[in-house]
Design an enzyme around this catalytic site. Structure first.
Site, PDB file in Angstrom:
ATOM      1  N   CYS A  34      41.405  41.288  49.379  1.00  0.00           N
ATOM      2  CA  CYS A  34      41.491  40.774  48.011  1.00  0.00           C
ATOM      3  C   CYS A  34      40.159  40.797  47.263  1.00  0.00           C
ATOM      4  CB  CYS A  34      42.063  39.363  48.023  1.00  0.00           C
ATOM      5  SG  CYS A  34      43.775  39.269  48.597  1.00  0.00           S
TER       6      CYS A  34
ATOM      7  N   HIS B 144      40.442  37.146  40.931  1.00  0.00           N
ATOM      8  CA  HIS B 144      41.529  37.434  41.858  1.00  0.00           C
ATOM      9  C   HIS B 144      42.426  36.204  41.867  1.00  0.00           C
ATOM     10  CE1 HIS B 144      43.901  38.606  45.192  1.00  0.00           C
ATOM     11  NE2 HIS B 144      43.558  37.521  45.857  1.00  0.00           N
TER      12      HIS B 144
ATOM     13  N   ASN C  80      50.298  38.098  43.714  1.00  0.00           N
ATOM     14  CA  ASN C  80      49.001  38.541  44.236  1.00  0.00           C
ATOM     15  C   ASN C  80      49.114  40.009  44.615  1.00  0.00           C
ATOM     16  OD1 ASN C  80      46.713  39.088  45.756  1.00  0.00           O
ATOM     17  ND2 ASN C  80      46.812  37.212  46.965  1.00  0.00           N
TER      18      ASN C  80
END
Length: 315
Positions: free
Chosen positions: A115, A241, A271
């Site tokens: 991520c 993020h 996500n």
């Protein structure tokens, strides 16, 4: 520290959208759709069809970017792909994207930091452009975590598929397009999130991820702002993020930055791992939230444990 210009952005969203209600009704009756949206901020996620590969999503995002920028693909000489769901173990998926996107003149390679991958790749591209050896770069984040999700588990709600890309150039003298990044890795958190094999579902210790991210990201932001003689009030917009709204609220609180400054895109996308930041940046531009001279803060945390923050004066 480098001077950087963002020329354009592009995105690719798969055609199929799965809502929280779809999951509750058709996949997993233990899911409470209202809880998912209230706690995580997620209403739906996009999922790629079985024949689609990560390189397809990345190439489509690049095609969207080049069309918006009206730029010839032949003028791009650097391509960085942030992904942890590559098409295959070899070659680098960036090489496949180079072919599919028609970027014949671009040096291409992958960066894997889960991520945090896009932020790491953005930092590498900025440094390489700063040397003067490269003129124009594309950084693309693309991931397909639907392939490593166990749709019968409660944590199936977290992830979606997608890709986002940015076109960059060195800022040049006198542009005031500062770019600076603070990156961080602590391997003590390596077991908080893992995927054992290409066909294995992800394993996540949610509490450990929350604790690590809520500590590391504000610390990176603090170091970065101090190094550049900035305060939290100097930040005009945050492009983060996005693992969950609860985590972002905690990061905002600890960093002393108003939550209203955060660009939130996970309601629609969930996500999307390496694609989250470029998709959020694209959405912010589409919404008219960025103006010349704005102090933009990028922030991310990912498995490893990795984290980072970067600032840029929008130019």
């Amino acid at each position: 520290m480098a001077s950087l210009r963002f020329i354009s952005t592009g995105v690719c969203r798969p055609n199929k959208a799965i809502t929280n209600e779809d999951i509750a009704c058709n996949i997993n009756t233990r899911i409470d759709p209202d809880w998912v949206e209230r706690t995580l901020g997620i209403r739906q996620r996009y999922v790629a069809e079985n024949h689609v590969q990560t390189s397809d999503l990345a190439a489509a995002a690049i095609a969207d970017l080049l069309d918006r920028a009206k730029v010839d693909a032949g003028t791009v000489d650097l391509l960085l792909l942030a992904t942890c769901s590559p098409d295959k173990r070899a070659p680098a998926t960036a090489c496949l994207v180079q072919h599919k996107a028609g970027l014949a003149n671009a040096v291409a390679f992958d960066i894997s930091a889960v991520c945090s991958g896009f932020l790491y790749a953005l930092s590498v591209a900025a440094a390489m452009l700063h040397t003067g050896s490269y003129r124009r770069a594309i950084v693309v984040g693309a991931d397909m975590f639907s392939r490593v999700t166990d749709w019968q588990r409660r944590d199936c709600v977290f992830f979606g598929d997608g890709a986002g890309a940015v076109l960059l150039e060195a800022g040049g003298l006198g542009t005031n397009a500062l770019f600076d990044a603070e990156l961080y890795t602590d391997s003590c958190g390596r077991d908080a999130f893992s995927i054992d094999g290409s066909d294995s579902p992800f394993n996540m210790d949610g509490a450990a991820v929350f604790q690590a991210a809520s500590n590391a990201v504000p610390a990176c932001i603090d170091q970065l702002l101090k190094r550049n003689s900035l305060s939290a009030d100097s930040v005009d917009i945050v492009i983060p993020h996005q693992p969950s709204h609860n985590l972002l609220r905690e990061i905002a609180r600890r960093a002393g930055i108003g939550f209203e400054k955060f660009q939130l895109s996970m309601g629609r996308h969930a996500n999307t791992v390496g694609a989250t930041i470029p998709i959020a940046l694209h959405d912010a531009l589409e919404a008219g939230r960025l103006s010349h001279g704005d102090c933009v803060l990028f922030a991310a945390a990912g498995a490893g444990f990795t984290a980072g923050a970067a600032i840029h004066y929008w130019n």
